[in-house]
Design an enzyme around this catalytic site. Structure first.
Site, short mmCIF file in Angstrom:
data_model
loop_
_atom_site.label_atom_id
_atom_site.label_comp_id
_atom_site.label_asym_id
_atom_site.label_seq_id
_atom_site.Cartn_x
_atom_site.Cartn_y
_atom_site.Cartn_z
CG ASP A 491 -1.99 -0.95 1.24
OD1 ASP A 491 -2.43 -1.32 0.14
OD2 ASP A 491 -2.44 -1.36 2.33
CE LYS A 633 1.62 0.07 8.89
NZ LYS A 633 0.27 -0.35 9.20
CD GLU A 634 3.14 -1.05 4.62
OE1 GLU A 634 3.29 -0.43 5.70
OE2 GLU A 634 2.01 -1.39 4.18
C1 GLC Z 1 -2.20 -3.99 4.91
C2 GLC Z 1 -3.32 -3.98 3.89
C3 GLC Z 1 -3.00 -4.87 2.72
C4 GLC Z 1 -1.63 -4.56 2.17
C5 GLC Z 1 -0.57 -4.61 3.25
C6 GLC Z 1 0.80 -4.20 2.78
O1 GLC Z 1 -2.14 -5.20 5.56
O2 GLC Z 1 -4.53 -4.40 4.47
O3 GLC Z 1 -3.95 -4.73 1.71
O4 GLC Z 1 -1.32 -5.47 1.16
O5 GLC Z 1 -0.95 -3.74 4.30
O6 GLC Z 1 0.89 -2.85 2.48
#
Ligand code: GLC
Length: 798
Positions: A491, A633-634
């Protein structure tokens, strides 16, 4: 340090220390009537929507932690001289008596929770559950006098009602919502009613009591708690309830019962909570006056869940592995399957619908356990596919197949806030449909006609899949790979409308392979030719995405490459590496090299980071993850969902030891004895774990409702255990740690019960040498369905 242990036989997690580092939750009921409950009875309930259908309050992020909840207070009346009152709660919180004298145990089971305590010679055992298919909840208390003298006790069941079912209005629009409700008392229950003219058809909620008499009550939260007090020392408990009712402000349901318990005596109390009008409330409470109703309902509930879990049971030398596969990962999959991202202690479903990608992924986690349940949800998600082949980014709870607007319509965008399609959404359908057809053998599923989301149009499942391919092919970026559109799985990675992600390209490669199998079954020669052509083109384009020892992450719209080895930040990305293997793309050498790079550059003791190094000084506009602290997180955190793909990829390469290493790093159960450090429930996956750039590496966040449950399940079942059904039968080709010398699998496959023993005397990680089915050796590794009996014994030698 641990706070409890697994009870595999009873399929429960047993919390023996109530002061857990975070609220450890369980799920009761279903989104029709949903309840989340912590080990200290904290949590909330709702009808249909956690955001819009709330009936009792829970203050997210509250101080004290995890309040309020479904409380039962106990007061020893003989010790209650004013100022010296002795009271406690049947769950440790909210009163929180010192743990050297207060004993407690919480058993989270499959859709029920039992909280027991012992204090001052009084034993309390409360079972919380929502009966199967019901829209109410039950708190069943058994109170026992374990002391040698008669005891005079006041027992008070308590909950805090919402004023407005909408969570946000209820919490922050107080100039309005405080003035729409009042409470009244009727014999066995407190009912809270919204003003008739508030125009809510479901405007009544109640807390009632069966099996005992209500001797005092209170319907006013502020009178119950008292000014400048808290749930730890409510004046209503200290002094007894005085019959206060509420008009405006905050209401509650508080029902007090004075009893005397002889030594050794047990009395039961059945509290019922629901959103129902007075008449139904009275009838419902009446039902629980009969002895045995609770026991019967609980037995039904356990039977329902346990029979689902029974369809796959493994017995390996690793208890954590058994606990996760047999109970907790499977149950976590059912919960995400049923609840999607509806409600937890981190979010309450404000988005009011199903995310396309998340839901289609979640289905994968239960296909091997309940294929027909999965099929219904696949049908539903296919019916949310737009005629152009893309998924609706948000599928409304009120979804009407064939009649929906799409991101191309301003109304949809206004209502959902989603202005565009995602490159990956519909591509998740391929592995999901494939898994279902292979598990069930129901190849006719391809010919089922299902509505598209819009235009009143219908098409076969085969047609739906073809359109998903068309969507990708009609939206290509500058290099000819699927365009990034809004985002891919990540995301936080916006490569631009025409940007391209290798992850999505690998998904497309995989999708083409799956669809080609179906096109062959259908003798769809022209389409096979088309698929071959586009696959060949993708081959060439993707070949250029190899960068020394890794696959790049993609191209930004302006042509800049993301994820080159020499990039100062974010030079290594996890998903393209594992997905090249899952899609079967690249040479064996590339696959091995890429996965080795992952291990070298991304692995940590708690799992592999989603990328590394974190973005700090070299982010770009679309790198939304730069807003997160490093290692979170990301932004170079350990995103948990990709761990499942990693396990699967290593298993596919036959690296059993490595696959199991990743499994172990990710598995909640392996942190049971370091639970204070991981903080989340040791029995469920979370969304991510802090990685090495964080001072709290190893701490996990966002419990329960994450795509992790399903990807790890798939990685475990298809990868490590190697259970891969195909149209004609079953392949079992494990990739296991070499120290597993033998293990067994019990699996229900198309109605047949298989008892499988895997023998691995030479300690290999992969490779089947011989398969014996009911005494006869078979050729190859596919066990044909037609030779299976109602009960078959299979011996696999590695
Ligand atoms: C969250 C979202 C998912 C996404 C993930 C990685 O878990 O719900 O749709 O793929 O983040 O960004």
């Amino acid at each position: 340090m641990n706070y409890g242990h697994f009870d595999e036989k009873n399929r429960e997690y047993v919390i023996t220390r109530p002061d857990t580092p975070s609220a450890w939750a369980n799920y009761l009921g279903s989104p029709e009537y949903g309840a989340i409950i912590s080990n200290n009875a904290g949590g909330y309930s709702f009808v249909k929507s956690g955001a819009n259908g709330r009936i009792i309050r829970y203050r997210f992020n509250s101080v004290a932690l995890d309040q309020p909840g479904r409380y039962i207070y106990l007061r020893d009346k003989d010790l209650s001289a004013p100022g010296a009152s002795e009271y406690w709660s049947a769950s440790w919180a909210p009163v929180c008596k010192p743990l050297d004298s207060y004993k407690s145990e919480c058993r989270h089971g499959t859709a029920y929770t039992v909280i027991s305590s012992e204090y001052r010679g009084i034993g309390a055992k409360t079972t919380y559950y929502v009966p199967l298919g019901a829209t109410h909840e039950v708190w069943h208390l058994e109170l026992t006098n374990n002391s040698d003298r008669p005891r005079n006790l006041a027992v008070t069941g308590y909950c805090e009602f919402v004023n407005d079912n909408n969570y946000e209005q209820d919490q922050v629009n107080l100039q309005y919502t405080l003035f729409i409700t009042h409470t009244y008392f009727k014999d066995k229950f407190i009912l809270q009613k919204q003003n008739e003219n508030f125009h809510n058809p479901n405007n009544e909620r109640f807390l009632g009591l069966a099996r005992q008499k209500v001797t005092a009550y209170c319907g006013d939260r502020d009178k119950f708690v008292g000014p400048y007090r808290s749930y730890a020392n409510p004046v209503g408990i200290e002094e007894g309830l005085k019959g206060d009712l509420n008009y405006c402000d905050n209401s509650c349901g508080a029902l007090e019962t004075s009893i005397t318990l002889a030594p050794g005596e047990t009395k039961v109390f059945t509290y019922v909570l629901a959103q129902k009008p007075e008449k139904e409330a009275a009838a419902l409470i009446e039902r629980y006056e009969t002895e045995g109703v609770v026991e019967k309902e609980l037995a039904e509930l356990k039977n329902y869940w346990h029979s689902k879990l029974d369809t796959l049971q493994v017995h390996t030398p690793d208890d954590n592995f058994n606990n996760m596969v047999n109970v907790w990962n499977a149950y976590n999959c059912f919960i995400t399957f049923t609840w999607s991202r509806a409600a937890s202690f981190q979010y309450c479903g404000l988005r009011n619908g199903f995310g396309y990608r998340d839901t289609v992924q979640d289905i994968q986690g239960i296909i091997h356990l309940a294929p027909e349940m999965a099929a219904d949800q696949i049908r539903f998600m296919l019916s949310a596919q737009v005629t152009n082949g893309a998924g609706l980014p948000l599928v409304k709870y009120t979804h009407k197949a064939g009649q929906e607007n799409t991101p191309d319509d301003p109304e949809y965008v206004k209502e959902t806030g989603h202005p565009s399609y995602r490159a990956d959404d519909a591509l998740w359908l391929f592995p999901t449909v494939y898994k279902y057809i292979s598990e069930s053998g129901n190849i006719a599923f391809l010919d089922e006609e299902i509505f598209y989301a819009n235009n009143g149009e219908k098409g076969t499942v085969y047609d739906h899949l073809k359109r998903a391919i068309s969507f990708s092919m009609n939206n290509l970026g500058n290099h000819g790979m699927p365009a990034g559109l809004h985002a891919d799985w990540n995301d936080c990675l916006r490569l631009g409308k025409k940007g391209e992600s290798t992850f999505v390209a690998f998904q497309l490669v995989y999708a083409i392979k799956i669809l080609k199998k179906y096109a062959e079954i259908k003798n769809d020669a022209e389409y096979i030719k088309y698929l071959d052509e586009i696959a060949a083109k993708l081959d060439t384009i993707l070949a250029d995405c190899w960068n020394e020892d890794r696959w790049i992450r993609g191209y930004k719209e302006d042509g800049v490459v993301i994820g080159k080895r020499t990039d100062p930040e974010a030079s290594m990305w996890l998903n393209p590496q594992s997905w090249s293997v899952i899609a079967g793309f690249g040479t064996k050498e590339q696959q091995e090299t890429a996965m080795e790079s992952v291990h070298r550059e991304l692995n940590t003791p708690y799992g592999a980071m989603v990328m590394y190094p974190a973005y700090e000084n070299h982010g770009f506009n679309g790198a939304l993850m730069t807003c997160f602290n490093k290692g979170v997180k990301e932004n170079a955190g350990i995103f948990s969902q990709p761990q499942g793909w990693l396990i699967l990829a290593e298993s596919k390469l036959g690296h059993g030891n490595r696959a199991f290493e990743y499994w172990t790093e990710a598995a909640p159960a392996t942190y049971n004895d370091k639970a204070e450090h991981r903080a989340l429930e040791p029995y469920v996956y979370g969304q991510f774990v802090e990685a090495k750039d964080s001072p709290f590496a190893g701490r996990a966040h966002v419990h329960w409702l994450t795509g992790t449950a399903s990807t790890v399940m798939v990685g475990t079942v298809e990868g490590i255990l190697g259970i891969n059904p195909e149209a004609e039968g079953l392949v079992i080709n494990p990739s296991i740690p070499s120290e597993w010398k033998s293990f067994t699998i019990e699996k229900t496959f198309r109605g047949k019960k298989l008892f499988v023993k895997i023998e691995n005397p030479n300690g290999s990680q992969h490779g089947v040498k011989k398969i014996t089915v009911d005494g006869s050796v078979i050729e190859g590794i596919l066990i044909p369905e037609k030779i299976l009996k109602d009960k078959s014994e299979i011996i696999i030698e590695m």
